[in-house]
Design an enzyme around this catalytic site. Structure first.
Site, PDB file in Angstrom:
ATOM      1  N   HIS A  58      -9.027  -3.450  -2.652  1.00 14.70           N
ATOM      2  CA  HIS A  58      -8.131  -2.654  -1.818  1.00 14.70           C
ATOM      3  C   HIS A  58      -8.617  -1.201  -1.730  1.00 14.70           C
ATOM      4  CE1 HIS A  58      -3.938  -1.698  -0.347  1.00 14.70           C
ATOM      5  NE2 HIS A  58      -4.294  -0.501  -0.790  1.00 14.70           N
ATOM      6  N   GLU A  59      -8.977  -0.613  -2.876  1.00 13.29           N
ATOM      7  CA  GLU A  59      -9.380   0.798  -2.875  1.00 13.29           C
ATOM      8  C   GLU A  59     -10.735   1.001  -2.197  1.00 13.29           C
ATOM      9  OE1 GLU A  59      -7.020   2.811  -3.457  1.00 13.29           O
ATOM     10  OE2 GLU A  59      -5.778   1.265  -4.360  1.00 13.29           O
ATOM     11  N   HIS A  79     -10.140   1.114   1.412  1.00 16.36           N
ATOM     12  CA  HIS A  79      -9.684   2.446   1.836  1.00 16.36           C
ATOM     13  C   HIS A  79     -10.874   3.368   2.073  1.00 16.36           C
ATOM     14  CE1 HIS A  79      -5.356   2.724   1.869  1.00 16.36           C
ATOM     15  NE2 HIS A  79      -5.246   2.189   0.665  1.00 16.36           N
ATOM     16  N   CYS A  99       0.851  -1.186   0.000  1.00 17.34           N
ATOM     17  CA  CYS A  99       0.000   0.000   0.000  1.00 17.34           C
ATOM     18  C   CYS A  99       0.887   1.237   0.000  1.00 17.34           C
ATOM     19  CB  CYS A  99      -0.898  -0.019   1.238  1.00 17.34           C
ATOM     20  SG  CYS A  99      -2.012   1.397   1.356  1.00 17.34           S
TER      21      CYS A  99
END
Length: 163
Positions: free
Chosen positions: A131-132, A135, A89
């Site tokens: 992953h995004e 976030h 990351c």
């Protein structure tokens, strides 16, 4: 617009769920331009708005030569059993750990004109989408590590030169 500095582990914006984008205005257009500039740098598969300090649901991606963005994204479908894949990351530099991710994912959202956007794929793209969106939900990939690996990651972060 220039690429923006990436916020690092410890910055509260990274652990705060992002707000939905209610109105697409000049500020959101500027954010998308910054996200696209920020993700275009080599070695970057995705950048969430929170990683550049903006608490809104938007991210950009750059996988296999395809660069794009999604506003108000959500993962609507995953396929396959989760597999351990090495993940890093930009907000946690220099660390890579195996994380369980589905091998295929589909994200839906809208573009700057409010039209529906669908991004789907396997491999790195599936991993980047998951992953995004994590976030934007206020989660880091470190939150997905087992207890022992997370303890090791925290130690390595404390010892790092950037923390």
């Amino acid at each position: 617009m220039p690429e923006r500095p990436i916020r690092l582990f410890g910055d509260p914006v990274l652990k705060t769920p992002s707000a939905p984008i209610e109105n697409i205005d000049d500020g959101v257009r500027s954010l998308v331009a910054d996200l696209l500039d920020s993700v275009a740098l080599p070695g970057r598969a995705g950048v969430a708005a929170s990683q550049i300090g903006v608490n809104l649901r938007a991210f950009s991606y750059n996988v296999d030569g395809k660069i794009g963005y999604v506003l108000n994204p959500r993962i609507v479908e995953v396929r396959g059993d989760p597999e351990l894949v090495d993940e890093g990351c930009l907000s946690v530099p220099e660390l890579w750990y195996p994380v369980l991710r589905h091998p295929w994912a589909r994200a839906e959202g809208v573009d700057l004109d409010g039209r529906p956007v669908v991004v789907e794929g396997s491999g790195v793209l599936a991993q980047a989408l998951q992953h995004e969106v994590d976030h934007l939900d206020g989660k880091l990939y470190l939150d997905r590590l087992d207890k022992d690996r997370r303890r090791e990651a925290m130690r390595r972060i404390r010892e790092s030169r950037w923390f």
